[in-house]
Design a protein around this motif. Structure first.
Motif, PDB file in Angstrom:
ATOM      1  N   LEU A 123     -11.528  54.503  18.625  1.00  0.00           N
ATOM      2  CA  LEU A 123     -10.852  55.381  19.174  1.00  0.00           C
ATOM      3  C   LEU A 123      -9.313  55.426  18.767  1.00  0.00           C
ATOM      4  O   LEU A 123      -8.516  56.327  18.674  1.00  0.00           O
ATOM      5  N   ARG A 124      -8.827  54.251  18.399  1.00  0.00           N
ATOM      6  CA  ARG A 124      -7.604  53.949  17.723  1.00  0.00           C
ATOM      7  C   ARG A 124      -7.193  54.816  16.725  1.00  0.00           C
ATOM      8  O   ARG A 124      -6.175  55.073  16.077  1.00  0.00           O
ATOM      9  N   ARG A 125      -8.356  54.866  15.874  1.00  0.00           N
ATOM     10  CA  ARG A 125      -8.121  55.631  14.438  1.00  0.00           C
ATOM     11  C   ARG A 125      -8.199  57.188  14.433  1.00  0.00           C
ATOM     12  O   ARG A 125      -8.763  57.665  13.858  1.00  0.00           O
ATOM     13  N   SER A 126      -7.621  57.611  15.717  1.00  0.00           N
ATOM     14  CA  SER A 126      -7.515  59.085  15.750  1.00  0.00           C
ATOM     15  C   SER A 126      -6.683  59.595  14.965  1.00  0.00           C
ATOM     16  O   SER A 126      -5.950  58.992  14.077  1.00  0.00           O
ATOM     17  N   PRO A 127      -6.997  60.865  14.626  1.00  0.00           N
ATOM     18  CA  PRO A 127      -6.012  61.662  13.758  1.00  0.00           C
ATOM     19  C   PRO A 127      -4.346  61.576  13.990  1.00  0.00           C
ATOM     20  O   PRO A 127      -4.144  61.426  15.208  1.00  0.00           O
TER      21      PRO A 127
ATOM     22  N   ALA B 269       0.273  55.454  19.630  1.00  0.00           N
ATOM     23  CA  ALA B 269      -0.554  55.058  20.898  1.00  0.00           C
ATOM     24  C   ALA B 269      -0.048  54.235  21.815  1.00  0.00           C
ATOM     25  O   ALA B 269      -0.447  54.539  23.181  1.00  0.00           O
ATOM     26  N   THR B 270       1.076  53.498  21.599  1.00  0.00           N
ATOM     27  CA  THR B 270       1.994  53.078  22.965  1.00  0.00           C
ATOM     28  C   THR B 270       2.460  54.142  23.597  1.00  0.00           C
ATOM     29  O   THR B 270       2.556  54.002  24.889  1.00  0.00           O
ATOM     30  N   GLY B 271       2.949  55.118  22.937  1.00  0.00           N
ATOM     31  CA  GLY B 271       3.627  56.140  23.826  1.00  0.00           C
ATOM     32  C   GLY B 271       2.594  56.910  24.434  1.00  0.00           C
ATOM     33  O   GLY B 271       2.907  57.180  25.843  1.00  0.00           O
TER      34      GLY B 271
ATOM     35  N   VAL C 115      11.832  50.465  33.182  1.00  0.00           N
ATOM     36  CA  VAL C 115      11.526  50.193  31.820  1.00  0.00           C
ATOM     37  C   VAL C 115      11.128  48.691  31.880  1.00  0.00           C
ATOM     38  O   VAL C 115      10.219  48.383  30.935  1.00  0.00           O
ATOM     39  N   THR C 116      11.915  47.845  32.543  1.00  0.00           N
ATOM     40  CA  THR C 116      11.278  46.505  32.524  1.00  0.00           C
ATOM     41  C   THR C 116       9.913  46.278  32.823  1.00  0.00           C
ATOM     42  O   THR C 116       8.982  45.649  32.339  1.00  0.00           O
ATOM     43  N   ASP C 117       9.311  46.914  33.952  1.00  0.00           N
ATOM     44  CA  ASP C 117       8.177  47.060  34.223  1.00  0.00           C
ATOM     45  C   ASP C 117       6.955  47.472  33.279  1.00  0.00           C
ATOM     46  O   ASP C 117       5.874  47.118  33.326  1.00  0.00           O
ATOM     47  N   LEU C 118       7.495  48.803  32.750  1.00  0.00           N
ATOM     48  CA  LEU C 118       6.703  49.174  31.493  1.00  0.00           C
ATOM     49  C   LEU C 118       6.447  48.257  30.560  1.00  0.00           C
ATOM     50  O   LEU C 118       5.353  48.301  29.829  1.00  0.00           O
ATOM     51  N   ALA C 119       7.595  47.568  29.900  1.00  0.00           N
ATOM     52  CA  ALA C 119       7.566  46.733  29.067  1.00  0.00           C
ATOM     53  C   ALA C 119       6.486  45.576  29.630  1.00  0.00           C
ATOM     54  O   ALA C 119       5.612  45.042  28.524  1.00  0.00           O
ATOM     55  N   ALA C 120       6.748  44.935  30.496  1.00  0.00           N
ATOM     56  CA  ALA C 120       5.790  43.964  30.854  1.00  0.00           C
ATOM     57  C   ALA C 120       4.320  44.415  31.013  1.00  0.00           C
ATOM     58  O   ALA C 120       3.376  43.671  30.701  1.00  0.00           O
ATOM     59  N   ALA C 121       3.927  45.666  31.331  1.00  0.00           N
ATOM     60  CA  ALA C 121       2.661  46.066  31.534  1.00  0.00           C
ATOM     61  C   ALA C 121       1.937  46.491  30.102  1.00  0.00           C
ATOM     62  O   ALA C 121       0.864  46.397  30.018  1.00  0.00           O
ATOM     63  N   GLU C 122       2.888  46.989  29.198  1.00  0.00           N
ATOM     64  CA  GLU C 122       2.349  47.427  27.945  1.00  0.00           C
ATOM     65  C   GLU C 122       2.378  46.085  26.912  1.00  0.00           C
ATOM     66  O   GLU C 122       1.888  45.979  25.896  1.00  0.00           O
ATOM     67  N   GLY C 123       3.066  44.849  27.453  1.00  0.00           N
ATOM     68  CA  GLY C 123       2.813  43.809  26.701  1.00  0.00           C
ATOM     69  C   GLY C 123       3.854  43.758  25.463  1.00  0.00           C
ATOM     70  O   GLY C 123       3.723  43.162  24.513  1.00  0.00           O
ATOM     71  N   VAL C 124       5.153  44.595  25.561  1.00  0.00           N
ATOM     72  CA  VAL C 124       5.917  44.648  24.596  1.00  0.00           C
ATOM     73  C   VAL C 124       7.403  44.369  25.029  1.00  0.00           C
ATOM     74  O   VAL C 124       7.513  44.392  26.252  1.00  0.00           O
ATOM     75  N   THR C 125       8.351  44.260  24.043  1.00  0.00           N
ATOM     76  CA  THR C 125       9.573  43.574  24.484  1.00  0.00           C
ATOM     77  C   THR C 125      10.289  44.859  25.226  1.00  0.00           C
ATOM     78  O   THR C 125       9.935  46.061  25.042  1.00  0.00           O
ATOM     79  N   GLN C 126      11.395  44.554  25.986  1.00  0.00           N
ATOM     80  CA  GLN C 126      12.037  45.681  26.697  1.00  0.00           C
ATOM     81  C   GLN C 126      12.837  46.289  25.735  1.00  0.00           C
ATOM     82  O   GLN C 126      12.983  47.821  25.935  1.00  0.00           O
TER      83      GLN C 126
ATOM     84  N   GLU D 172       1.334  67.586  30.301  1.00  0.00           N
ATOM     85  CA  GLU D 172       0.460  68.377  29.460  1.00  0.00           C
ATOM     86  C   GLU D 172      -0.032  67.939  28.171  1.00  0.00           C
ATOM     87  O   GLU D 172      -0.960  67.967  27.858  1.00  0.00           O
ATOM     88  N   ARG D 173       1.179  67.067  27.645  1.00  0.00           N
ATOM     89  CA  ARG D 173       0.716  66.436  26.503  1.00  0.00           C
ATOM     90  C   ARG D 173      -0.376  65.515  26.340  1.00  0.00           C
ATOM     91  O   ARG D 173      -1.275  65.093  25.752  1.00  0.00           O
ATOM     92  N   LEU D 174      -0.358  64.557  27.650  1.00  0.00           N
ATOM     93  CA  LEU D 174      -1.449  63.714  28.038  1.00  0.00           C
ATOM     94  C   LEU D 174      -2.704  64.210  27.977  1.00  0.00           C
ATOM     95  O   LEU D 174      -3.778  63.696  27.839  1.00  0.00           O
ATOM     96  N   HIS D 175      -2.477  65.366  28.905  1.00  0.00           N
ATOM     97  CA  HIS D 175      -3.972  66.027  29.220  1.00  0.00           C
ATOM     98  C   HIS D 175      -4.571  66.528  27.802  1.00  0.00           C
ATOM     99  O   HIS D 175      -5.780  66.476  27.543  1.00  0.00           O
ATOM    100  N   ARG D 176      -3.733  66.984  27.128  1.00  0.00           N
ATOM    101  CA  ARG D 176      -4.312  67.562  25.616  1.00  0.00           C
ATOM    102  C   ARG D 176      -4.752  66.374  24.768  1.00  0.00           C
ATOM    103  O   ARG D 176      -5.817  66.585  24.216  1.00  0.00           O
ATOM    104  N   HIS D 177      -4.294  65.214  25.071  1.00  0.00           N
ATOM    105  CA  HIS D 177      -4.747  64.085  24.305  1.00  0.00           C
ATOM    106  C   HIS D 177      -5.973  63.581  24.986  1.00  0.00           C
ATOM    107  O   HIS D 177      -6.988  63.195  24.113  1.00  0.00           O
TER     108      HIS D 177
END
Length: 145
Positions: free
Chosen positions: A23-27, A33-35, A50-61, A99-104
Motif C-alpha cells: 500500500l505504501r508503494r502507491s503511485p 505518506a506522512t502528509g 503541532v506538538t501533539d501531531l509530531a508525537a502521534a506521528e513519531g516525527v520531530t516537531q 476532499e483530498r483525503l477522501h480522494r486518497h
C-alpha cells in the motif's frame, strides 16, 4: 518448527507488513505518506497542536511544522487559535483537505478492490469472513511492554 499461537501471530504480522508495504508503494501523488497520515489523523481526531501531531506521528516537531506548512500552502489544513491556550495554535483539516483525503481513500480502496477481484472466490469469502476480526484488530489498544 512449532506452529503454536506465537508463530502464527508472527506469520500474520508478516503478512500484514507485506500488505502495508504494498500500500505504501502507491503511485506518486501530490502529498507524502506522512502528509496523508496527518490529514487522516486530523479527520479522525479533530484539530491538534503541532506538538501533539509530531508525537502521534513519531516525527520531530520541526519536521511536523514543515509538513504542516506544506499542507497549509496546499490549502488542506489551516491554523486556528487554541481555545484552551490563547498563545497556542491548532491545526485543523479544511474542506479541501477533507476532499483530498477522501480522494486518497477512494483511490486506495479501488486498488485493493482490484486485487481482491483477482482472488479466487474461496479466498474472497475467507477475507470477507475475517472483516469483523480485522476491524477489531485496528480498535485494540496497544499493550504496555
Amino acid at each position: 518448527m512449532d506452529d503454536g499461537p506465537a508463530e502464527q501471530h508472527l506469520a500474520l504480522g508478516r503478512a500484514f507488513e507485506e500488505i502495508a508495504a504494498w500500500l505504501r508503494r502507491s503511485p506518486r501523488t501530490d502529498v507524502s505518506a506522512t502528509g496523508l497520515s496527518v490529514l487522516d489523523r486530523l479527520d479522525t481526531t479533530g484539530p491538534q497542536r503541532v506538538t501533539d501531531l509530531a508525537a502521534a506521528e513519531g516525527v520531530t516537531q520541526p519536521a511536523t511544522t514543515a509538513l504542516v506548512n506544506r499542507l497549509e500552502e496546499s490549502g488542506w489544513v489551516a491554523r486556528e487559535p487554541d481555545p484552551d491556550d490563547g498563545r497556542a495554535q491548532r491545526v485543523r483539516l479544511t474542506e479541501d483537505g477533507h476532499e483530498r483525503l477522501h480522494r486518497h481513500r477512494a483511490d486506495r480502496s479501488r486498488r485493493i478492490a482490484e486485487r481482491l477481484a483477482a482472488l479466487d472466490p474461496a479466498d474472497q469469502a475467507a477475507l470477507e469472513r475475517a472483516l469483523p476480526a480485522l476491524r477489531h484488530l485496528v480498535a485494540v489498544p496497544p499493550r504496555d511492554r
